[in-house]
Design an enzyme around this catalytic site. Sequence first.
Site, PDB file in Angstrom:
ATOM      1  CB  ALA A   9      -0.941  -0.012   1.211  1.00 32.03           C
ATOM      2  CB  ALA A  10       3.596   2.515   1.940  1.00 35.02           C
ATOM      3  NE  ARG A  12       9.110   2.274  -7.495  1.00 39.74           N
ATOM      4  CZ  ARG A  12      10.205   1.923  -6.815  1.00 39.74           C
ATOM      5  NH1 ARG A  12      10.911   2.851  -6.225  1.00 39.74           N
ATOM      6  NH2 ARG A  12      10.593   0.674  -6.728  1.00 39.74           N
ATOM      7  CD  GLU A  34       4.055  -1.323   2.479  1.00 35.72           C
ATOM      8  OE1 GLU A  34       4.909  -2.132   2.868  1.00 35.72           O
ATOM      9  OE2 GLU A  34       4.019  -0.915   1.308  1.00 35.72           O
ATOM     10  CG  HIS A 155      11.535  -0.691 -16.518  1.00 35.76           C
ATOM     11  ND1 HIS A 155      11.563  -1.561 -17.578  1.00 35.76           N
ATOM     12  CD2 HIS A 155      10.219  -0.552 -16.178  1.00 35.76           C
ATOM     13  CE1 HIS A 155      10.320  -1.933 -17.882  1.00 35.76           C
ATOM     14  NE2 HIS A 155       9.488  -1.334 -17.053  1.00 35.76           N
ATOM     15  CE  LYS A 159      11.147  -4.119 -14.311  1.00 41.26           C
ATOM     16  NZ  LYS A 159      10.021  -4.492 -13.446  1.00 41.26           N
ATOM     17  CB  THR A 166       6.312  -5.630 -20.087  1.00 42.33           C
ATOM     18  OG1 THR A 166       5.539  -5.290 -18.944  1.00 42.33           O
ATOM     19  CG2 THR A 166       5.616  -5.191 -21.347  1.00 42.33           C
TER      20      THR A 166
HETATM   21  P1  NAD Z   1       7.818  -0.718  -4.538  1.00 43.02           P
HETATM   22  O1  NAD Z   1       9.072  -1.275  -3.973  1.00 43.02           O
HETATM   23  O2  NAD Z   1       7.670   0.782  -4.627  1.00 43.02           O
HETATM   24  O3  NAD Z   1       6.548  -1.267  -3.721  1.00 43.02           O
HETATM   25  C1  NAD Z   1       6.432  -2.568  -3.197  1.00 43.02           C
HETATM   26  C2  NAD Z   1       5.797  -2.438  -1.825  1.00 43.02           C
HETATM   27  O4  NAD Z   1       5.510  -3.737  -1.322  1.00 43.02           O
HETATM   28  C3  NAD Z   1       6.745  -1.755  -0.817  1.00 43.02           C
HETATM   29  O5  NAD Z   1       6.072  -0.656  -0.204  1.00 43.02           O
HETATM   30  C4  NAD Z   1       7.012  -2.865   0.198  1.00 43.02           C
HETATM   31  O6  NAD Z   1       7.203  -2.378   1.529  1.00 43.02           O
HETATM   32  C5  NAD Z   1       5.724  -3.691   0.081  1.00 43.02           C
HETATM   33  N1  NAD Z   1       5.826  -5.028   0.663  1.00 43.02           N
HETATM   34  C6  NAD Z   1       6.932  -5.822   0.777  1.00 43.02           C
HETATM   35  N2  NAD Z   1       6.630  -6.957   1.440  1.00 43.02           N
HETATM   36  C7  NAD Z   1       5.298  -6.887   1.736  1.00 43.02           C
HETATM   37  C8  NAD Z   1       4.393  -7.751   2.425  1.00 43.02           C
HETATM   38  N3  NAD Z   1       4.799  -8.917   2.937  1.00 43.02           N
HETATM   39  N4  NAD Z   1       3.089  -7.366   2.546  1.00 43.02           N
HETATM   40  C9  NAD Z   1       2.671  -6.176   2.045  1.00 43.02           C
HETATM   41  N5  NAD Z   1       3.488  -5.294   1.410  1.00 43.02           N
HETATM   42  C10 NAD Z   1       4.779  -5.660   1.241  1.00 43.02           C
HETATM   43  O7  NAD Z   1       7.640  -1.395  -5.981  1.00 43.02           O
HETATM   44  P2  NAD Z   1       6.661  -0.933  -7.164  1.00 43.02           P
HETATM   45  O8  NAD Z   1       7.402  -0.077  -8.133  1.00 43.02           O
HETATM   46  O9  NAD Z   1       5.367  -0.471  -6.598  1.00 43.02           O
HETATM   47  O10 NAD Z   1       6.465  -2.336  -7.906  1.00 43.02           O
HETATM   48  C11 NAD Z   1       5.890  -3.461  -7.248  1.00 43.02           C
HETATM   49  C12 NAD Z   1       5.770  -4.617  -8.232  1.00 43.02           C
HETATM   50  O11 NAD Z   1       4.858  -4.293  -9.273  1.00 43.02           O
HETATM   51  C13 NAD Z   1       7.096  -4.978  -8.932  1.00 43.02           C
HETATM   52  O12 NAD Z   1       7.160  -6.382  -9.078  1.00 43.02           O
HETATM   53  C14 NAD Z   1       6.961  -4.282 -10.278  1.00 43.02           C
HETATM   54  O13 NAD Z   1       7.756  -4.888 -11.278  1.00 43.02           O
HETATM   55  C15 NAD Z   1       5.490  -4.510 -10.528  1.00 43.02           C
HETATM   56  N6  NAD Z   1       4.856  -3.614 -11.521  1.00 43.02           N
HETATM   57  C16 NAD Z   1       3.910  -4.184 -12.302  1.00 43.02           C
HETATM   58  C17 NAD Z   1       3.197  -3.407 -13.191  1.00 43.02           C
HETATM   59  C18 NAD Z   1       2.086  -4.054 -13.985  1.00 43.02           C
HETATM   60  O14 NAD Z   1       1.415  -3.363 -14.767  1.00 43.02           O
HETATM   61  N7  NAD Z   1       1.832  -5.352 -13.786  1.00 43.02           N
HETATM   62  C19 NAD Z   1       3.461  -2.045 -13.309  1.00 43.02           C
HETATM   63  C20 NAD Z   1       4.451  -1.485 -12.495  1.00 43.02           C
HETATM   64  C21 NAD Z   1       5.131  -2.275 -11.580  1.00 43.02           C
END
Ligand code: NAD
Length: 267
Positions: A9-10, A12, A34, A155, A159, A166
Amino acid sequence: MINIAVTGAAGRMGGRIITAIHEAEGLELAGAVEREGHGLIGQDAGSVAGCGANGIKISASLEEALKDADVLIDFTFPEVTLANIAVCAELGKSIVIGSTGFTPEQRAEVEKLAKQIPVVLAPNMSVGVNLCFKILKDVAATLGNDFDMEIVELHHNKKKDSPSGTAVRMGEIVADAVGRDYNQVANYHRQGMCGERSKAEIGMQTVRGGDIVGEHTVYFIGMGERIEISHRAMSRDMFARGAVRAAGWLGKQGAGLYDMQDVLGLK
Ligand code: NAD
């Protein structure tokens, strides 16, 4: 009304997804999760996302967050997602998975659990990218073996997985369209006297830097001409809107593994 919980939830993507739920009709945020020990546990999820307080506190307990939810949207990491999908299967909740970087074994685990609950798994939730998937299949099938196929993706520097989910999907689609197995023909590395390019290989290169949201280009390179099919993401909001659209769609489906092509009716 479809009630949605969000993991990461917190993160990106988490913040953009919470905002997209806030802006969507007929959908409501019912829980936000989170990782244990995260500094924002106990804070209001809407305030953290920047779309205004909504009374949903960020929790470290997935079970608690799923209590009033129909669907979980999970953009975290493969290990976390696998633990989360097991909880969803146990509680009979649907899940939209945006996490990328699954190994074939981890994907098989998702496929197994999708026999019990509805699951959308998509490495890219954007409408534009999913349209590109469809176009790429047609282009590769039409050009056949006369054109060399190469993929480049860019990217941001935070990342964790490479190449992007993709880019791998694009590689699988174009390989499949010409009767090749992507895992057998992908070439991730060229350096030194590595010899001429083989006919079948599909080159896959990654660039990492700054704040690039995500760019993918598939090159079809022939003798005297070249086709490039590119997608450039300018913000994370279209991934978030796609994930929220998938959550709304999934509410009406039976158990099974779906992707964004299913959600968007592109199959
Ligand atoms: P990020 O690191 O900003 O966010 C991930 C979040 O997950 C963090 O806040 C982290 O604290 C949290 N987290 C970790 N362990 C957890 C748990 N056990 N329970 C709950 N939360 C937990 O990363 P991001 O940029 O938001 O990307 C997240 C994922 O989404 C990556 O795998 C990225 O490649 C993917 N992504 C997919 C798409 C899509 O369209 N499918 C688009 C963008 C990113």
